[in-house]
Design a protein around this motif. Structure first.
Motif, mmCIF file in Angstrom:
data_model
loop_
_atom_site.group_PDB
_atom_site.id
_atom_site.type_symbol
_atom_site.label_atom_id
_atom_site.label_comp_id
_atom_site.label_asym_id
_atom_site.label_seq_id
_atom_site.Cartn_x
_atom_site.Cartn_y
_atom_site.Cartn_z
ATOM 1 N N ILE A 69 0.838 -1.206 0.000
ATOM 2 C CA ILE A 69 0.000 0.000 0.000
ATOM 3 C C ILE A 69 0.870 1.252 0.000
ATOM 4 O O ILE A 69 0.607 2.225 -0.734
ATOM 5 N N ALA A 70 1.921 1.244 0.823
ATOM 6 C CA ALA A 70 2.832 2.383 0.866
ATOM 7 C C ALA A 70 3.528 2.581 -0.478
ATOM 8 O O ALA A 70 3.790 3.722 -0.905
ATOM 9 N N SER A 71 3.809 1.490 -1.166
ATOM 10 C CA SER A 71 4.448 1.584 -2.486
ATOM 11 C C SER A 71 3.512 2.226 -3.500
ATOM 12 O O SER A 71 3.944 3.040 -4.342
ATOM 13 N N LEU A 72 2.233 1.865 -3.439
ATOM 14 C CA LEU A 72 1.260 2.503 -4.324
ATOM 15 C C LEU A 72 1.174 4.006 -4.056
ATOM 16 O O LEU A 72 1.111 4.822 -4.985
ATOM 17 N N ALA A 73 1.199 4.365 -2.747
ATOM 18 C CA ALA A 73 1.145 5.785 -2.391
ATOM 19 C C ALA A 73 2.394 6.519 -2.889
ATOM 20 O O ALA A 73 2.308 7.649 -3.404
ATOM 21 N N LEU A 74 3.552 5.876 -2.748
ATOM 22 C CA LEU A 74 4.794 6.494 -3.205
ATOM 23 C C LEU A 74 4.761 6.711 -4.719
ATOM 24 O O LEU A 74 5.236 7.735 -5.226
ATOM 25 N N ILE B 176 2.781 9.797 -5.300
ATOM 26 C CA ILE B 176 3.494 10.996 -4.850
ATOM 27 C C ILE B 176 4.623 11.338 -5.816
ATOM 28 O O ILE B 176 4.834 12.500 -6.174
ATOM 29 N N ALA B 177 5.372 10.311 -6.243
ATOM 30 C CA ALA B 177 6.527 10.537 -7.120
ATOM 31 C C ALA B 177 6.112 10.879 -8.544
ATOM 32 O O ALA B 177 6.937 11.379 -9.323
ATOM 33 N N ARG B 178 4.858 10.584 -8.890
ATOM 34 C CA ARG B 178 4.333 10.893 -10.216
ATOM 35 C C ARG B 178 5.211 10.306 -11.324
ATOM 36 O O ARG B 178 5.547 10.969 -12.311
ATOM 37 N N PHE C 264 14.120 -1.164 -2.409
ATOM 38 C CA PHE C 264 13.674 -0.253 -3.464
ATOM 39 C C PHE C 264 12.793 0.865 -2.891
ATOM 40 O O PHE C 264 12.860 2.017 -3.338
ATOM 41 N N PHE C 265 11.977 0.531 -1.901
ATOM 42 C CA PHE C 265 11.096 1.538 -1.293
ATOM 43 C C PHE C 265 11.907 2.637 -0.611
ATOM 44 O O PHE C 265 11.666 3.835 -0.811
ATOM 45 N N VAL C 266 12.880 2.241 0.192
ATOM 46 C CA VAL C 266 13.714 3.233 0.886
ATOM 47 C C VAL C 266 14.477 4.074 -0.133
ATOM 48 O O VAL C 266 14.559 5.310 -0.009
ATOM 49 N N ALA C 267 15.022 3.418 -1.171
ATOM 50 C CA ALA C 267 15.783 4.146 -2.186
ATOM 51 C C ALA C 267 14.913 5.174 -2.900
ATOM 52 O O ALA C 267 15.320 6.325 -3.108
ATOM 53 N N LEU C 268 13.707 4.792 -3.278
ATOM 54 C CA LEU C 268 12.824 5.705 -4.000
ATOM 55 C C LEU C 268 12.270 6.796 -3.092
ATOM 56 O O LEU C 268 12.020 7.928 -3.554
ATOM 57 N N LEU D 212 14.649 14.011 -2.587
ATOM 58 C CA LEU D 212 15.711 14.848 -3.139
ATOM 59 C C LEU D 212 15.313 15.513 -4.449
ATOM 60 O O LEU D 212 15.965 16.468 -4.888
ATOM 61 N N ALA D 213 14.237 15.020 -5.077
ATOM 62 C CA ALA D 213 13.864 15.528 -6.399
ATOM 63 C C ALA D 213 13.622 17.032 -6.431
ATOM 64 O O ALA D 213 14.086 17.717 -7.347
ATOM 65 N N PRO D 214 12.902 17.636 -5.452
ATOM 66 C CA PRO D 214 12.707 19.097 -5.498
ATOM 67 C C PRO D 214 14.015 19.869 -5.451
ATOM 68 O O PRO D 214 14.182 20.891 -6.107
#
Length: 883
Positions: free
Chosen positions: A380-385, A388-390, A500-504, A510-512
């Protein structure tokens, strides 16, 4: 770190410490063994501890001074006597310890159990029956002397006997030595008192299909007090002792107290699936005592398993110490006041619901319920990420991930097909556990890269981030779905997805800053297009994402891959000529390999299509080189031998003598070897004959049902030209019917098959009948069928029997009637002459044709193959009786 400013070479160089360091560090810790204790007492504290030197001295005496301890042989009886004296010495040590510490609550009891029995033993999808006569066990119980202590006990078991072709230093003399050293250490530890009893079972007939453990479980007075069992075994001579079977949360928690844990839910589920076609005494304790427990074994270098090379000299230093230290810690805990032993009285749970694993000497365990919550939450958290990450083009990302998996598995199996059927070099990887990785990893990488070509090209946006996100969603979904189905091995996918979750998460955070850096005029980190690739802002990942995402797959994945290959490479190389060994190993390497390097597709897209093509050509060239290397390899050598089965059979009915030769592998060279053997030892001008292996091939019944794996030949032997010297008549190997009566009205016949076998061991009888009832099993199959009954007796015991009620006259189809007789019961019988096994009876060769032939044949094989063949040479007597 401005990752997009770096080219492929610099990026790979920076990632190299993780790419190489994580697997190497994992492998180092995975197979790390303790420093062996030489002395039985700690030189600093003077307290007792298990000594590897002492353990190996026991193993050496049993395996080399006494020798091959096959049930029924004189050496087996000798080992029984010697070990009974050793256990009595421990009992005397216990008495002295009590005298030294008056008031200490400690009591030791010793039994030598002897008895007969029978049991059904299904294995390899085959219904098999076992009977045994006068076999023995040696039992030591340590308690605090109270009835409360004795009423709830933990059993620890190992077997004294060895199998037909092996001296059995590791399997299982090592383990019985460990048990005796643990008993001594506990007794000599000042002040130690067991709240719950420990029963040490030194069973005397495991290799004859678990007769000793069945005898104990069904007939010994202490058996009803057993609440849990710890079984110690060996299928190899190197590496740590693997926990490969655990059947309750309480016992898994007990295992967490050992100093050097080594075991995972993955091994547990693989063994429980039955795919390994292997079994241990643990089965008898589950089936007849209804107890939970732990099954542990040395599994490294299983090339020596059931071979002549199972000698102390081939046992790696530290192996015995690892098993002893872990076993001692288990017994201390399970006999203490903190033990779960009383709570286990309810019995055995066939489906434990606990995830457990060891990694880098850390041990983790949690319930299936906790696992489901964790894994579903991560999905579920992965789907949310993802939202969010678009991340765009997630569908293409999933396509690339699935294509990579399919490409890897397909490419590895294509190489397996080429090696086996085109190049005619099956099992070229056999003589080293890591060789399949060298052969099939380049194939899997090539397949992964080829599968990425449709997703890469000039003008196409980078697939790096979509693939990364797809990997997270894919693995987290499979972990959650698998755990909902109660597949504990889903833990690996959960751990991979977690990385992969922690990395993403970090990359998304950091993206902004990356975009702000670009607007301020700095060189952008995530918008630096490569040649031949359109730049897409925000699509390139920080290099730190790879570092984080790599760590778990390169540790957990490599750990699983290494442990799996250690077990499967030697085993699949002896599955039989027709077994798909190449494809099994190729699939293992590709599937676990894809998990270990799951980040590869994303990294392949990082630098555009030109880099992808470069990596593809490099992997294809590497694959060609390794295929050429394995094409010239001989799969066998002196330390990784081909297993050859040789039976010299005297047919009592016809007087004929034949040599039966078989192997259990599909590697080239066997046919050539057999023809050379026939030319050297057979009747002149008569070539060897291929023989059909089925349930009616009685020549190989001594190895039934393993015989179904064999590819046999039959060689006619010339008669011995030596003059026949008259000798006094000796009792003969006979099968007769007694207490025989026919009920014509009911259409039944009641009889007792009586088998006399003077000097013959490892008896097998086989017959076709519709059995209605018998003394072996209260549920014989309600049909006309082929029945095999295997028997084991103590040395000097020469008679046994089985009573039955069968339909009569014999019914059946024309095909079945061809193997039966309406006039009586046709019984095929065979056994091994106790004095005619080579090299077990080398020092007492009786001058018989079989032993003279074996001596010459063994020397001939050594010279012709350079020691790359280990032959099991058995002199058998058999025939067919109509009763």
């Amino acid at each position: 770190m401005g990752v997009s400013r770096w080219g492929p070479a610099r990026t790979i160089f920076v990632l190299a410490p993780v790419l190489l360091g994580a697997p190497l560090y994992t492998l180092y810790h995975q197979f790390l063994l303790p420093t062996p204790n030489i002395h039985p007492y700690d030189p600093t504290t003077s307290l007792p501890h298990p000594s590897e030197s002492t353990i190996l001295s026991y193993a050496k005496y049993l395996s080399e001074d006494i020798g091959y301890r096959t049930p029924g042989t004189r050496q087996h009886a000798q080992a029984d006597t010697w070990w009974y004296h050793k256990v009595q010495e421990v009992e005397e040590l216990c008495r002295r310890a009590i005298e030294k510490e008056p008031g200490r609550k400690l009591e030791c009891n010793v039994w030598r159990q002897q008895g007969s029995g029978s049991h059904r033993f299904d294995i390899m999808a085959t219904r098999l029956y076992k009977t045994y006569v006068d076999l023995s066990n040696i039992i030591l119980r340590i308690s605090d002397g109270t009835e409360r202590s004795k009423s709830d006990a933990v059993l620890v078991n190992a077997h004294l006997d060895s199998t037909l072709p092996s001296p059995g230093a590791a399997d299982d003399a090592l383990a019985v030595g460990v048990m005796l050293e643990c008993a001594r250490t506990l007794i000599e530890t000042p002040g130690w008192e067991p709240t719950y009893a420990i029963i040490f079972l030194f069973n005397n007939a495991e290799e004859s299909l678990q007769d000793g453990s069945h005898l104990y479980a069904t007939q010994h007075e202490t058996a009803p007090t057993v609440r849990a069992a710890v079984n110690l075994e060996a299928a190899g001579t190197t590496g740590p002792t693997l926990l490969f079977q655990a059947t309750s949360e309480q016992m898994i928690e007990a295992y967490s107290h050992v100093p050097r844990p080594y075991g995972t839910i993955f091994a547990n589920e693989i063994f429980s699936s039955g795919i390994l076609l292997s079994d241990t005494d643990f089965r008898q304790f589950e089936q007849y005592l209804n107890v939970t427990g732990l099954d542990m074994a040395v599994v490294g270098n299983s090339y020596m398993y059931h071979m002549r090379g199972d000698l102390v000299e081939n046992i790696q230093p530290g192996v015995a110490q690892h098993m002893a230290d872990n076993t001692l810690a288990l017994l201390r805990y399970l006999s203490s006041s903190d033990s779960p032993i009383p709570s286990l009285a309810k019995g055995f749970d066939a489906c434990p619901r606990t995830v457990f694993m060891s990694s880098l000497h850390w041990f983790f365990m949690y319930s299936f319920t906790t696992a489901k919550i964790m894994y579903v939450s991560l999905f579920i958290a992965s789907l949310a990420l993802w939202r969010i990450a678009r991340v765009q083009k997630i569908g293409a990302g999933f396509g690339a991930v699935l294509a990579a998996i399919a490409g890897a598995v397909l490419a590895a199996n294509v190489v397996a097909f080429l090696m086996k059927y085109v190049l005619k070099k099956p099992l070229s990887w056999f003589k080293a556990e890591y060789h399949p990785l060298l052969l099939y990893a380049p194939a899997a990488i090539s397949g992964m890269l080829i599968a990425q070509l449709p997703f890469s090209g000039p003008g196409k946006p980078s697939m790096e981030r979509p693939i990364f996100m797809a990997l997270l969603l894919f693995q987290s979904f499979l972990a959650a779905f698998g755990q909902i189905l109660n597949i504990g091995s889903s833990a690996a996918l959960f751990l991979g997805a977690l990385g992969f979750f922690v990395a993403l998460c970090i990359d998304t955070a950091l993206a902004p800053r990356m975009r702000l850096s670009s607007l301020n005029g700095d060189k952008p980190i995530a918008n630096h297009p490569r040649k031949g690739q359109a730049g897409t802002a925000g699509q390139e990942l920080s290099l730190w994402s790879y570092v984080i995402a790599m760590l778990i797959p390169l540790t957990v994945g490599v750990q699983l891959l290494a442990a799996t290959l250690v077990v499967f490479v030697p085993l699949t190389g002896r599955f039989g000529k027709d077994a798909p060994a190449e494809f099994i190993i190729a699939s293992i390497v590709s599937i676990l390999g894809v998990f270990s390097v799951s980040f590869t597709p994303a990294l392949a897209h990082r630098f555009g299509p030109r880099f992808l093509w470069q990596m593809l050509w490099l992997s294809i060239v590497s694959l060609g080189l390794v295929m050429a290397f394995f094409y010239v390899q001989d799969p066998f050598d002196r330390m990784h031998q081909r297993r050859l089965f040789v039976v010299h059979k005297d047919n009592m009915m016809t007087g004929d003598q034949h040599l039966h030769i078989a192997t259990a592998d599909g590697a080239p060279g066997f046919d050539t070897l057999v023809h050379a053997m026939a030319e050297r030892f057979g009747v002149e001008g008569v070539p060897p004959r291929r023989v059909i292996m089925d349930d009616h091939n009685g020549d190989w019944d001594i190895l039934y049902p393993f015989s179904t794996f064999l590819s046999p030949y039959k060689i006619d032997l010339p008669l011995d030209p030596a003059p026949v010297i008259p000798v006094p008549a000796e009792p003969r190997f006979t099968v007769i019917a007694t207490n025989d009566s026919v009920d014509d009205i009911a259409g039944t016949r009641r009889l007792t098959l009586k088998i006399d076998h003077p000097g013959i061991i490892w008896i097998v009888i086989a017959f076709d009948a519709h059995v209605l009832e018998w003394t072996l099993d209260n549920d014989p199959p309600d049909e006309f069928a082929r029945h095999h009954i295997k028997e084991a007796s103590f040395y000097g015991t020469e008679t046994w029997g089985v009573s039955m009620l069968i339909k009569y006259p014999t019914p059946g189809s024309p095909e079945q009637m061809a193997n039966a007789s309406p006039r009586g019961l046709k019984v095929n019988f065979i056994g091994i002459d106790e004095k005619r096994m080579w090299p077990a009876k080398k020092s007492e060769a009786d001058g018989s044709p079989a032993m003279k032939l074996f001596e010459e044949l063994d020397a001939w094989l050594e010279e012709r193959t350079g020691g790359s063949v280990d032959a099991t040479l058995l002199g058998c007597v058999g025939g067919e009786a109509l009763v």
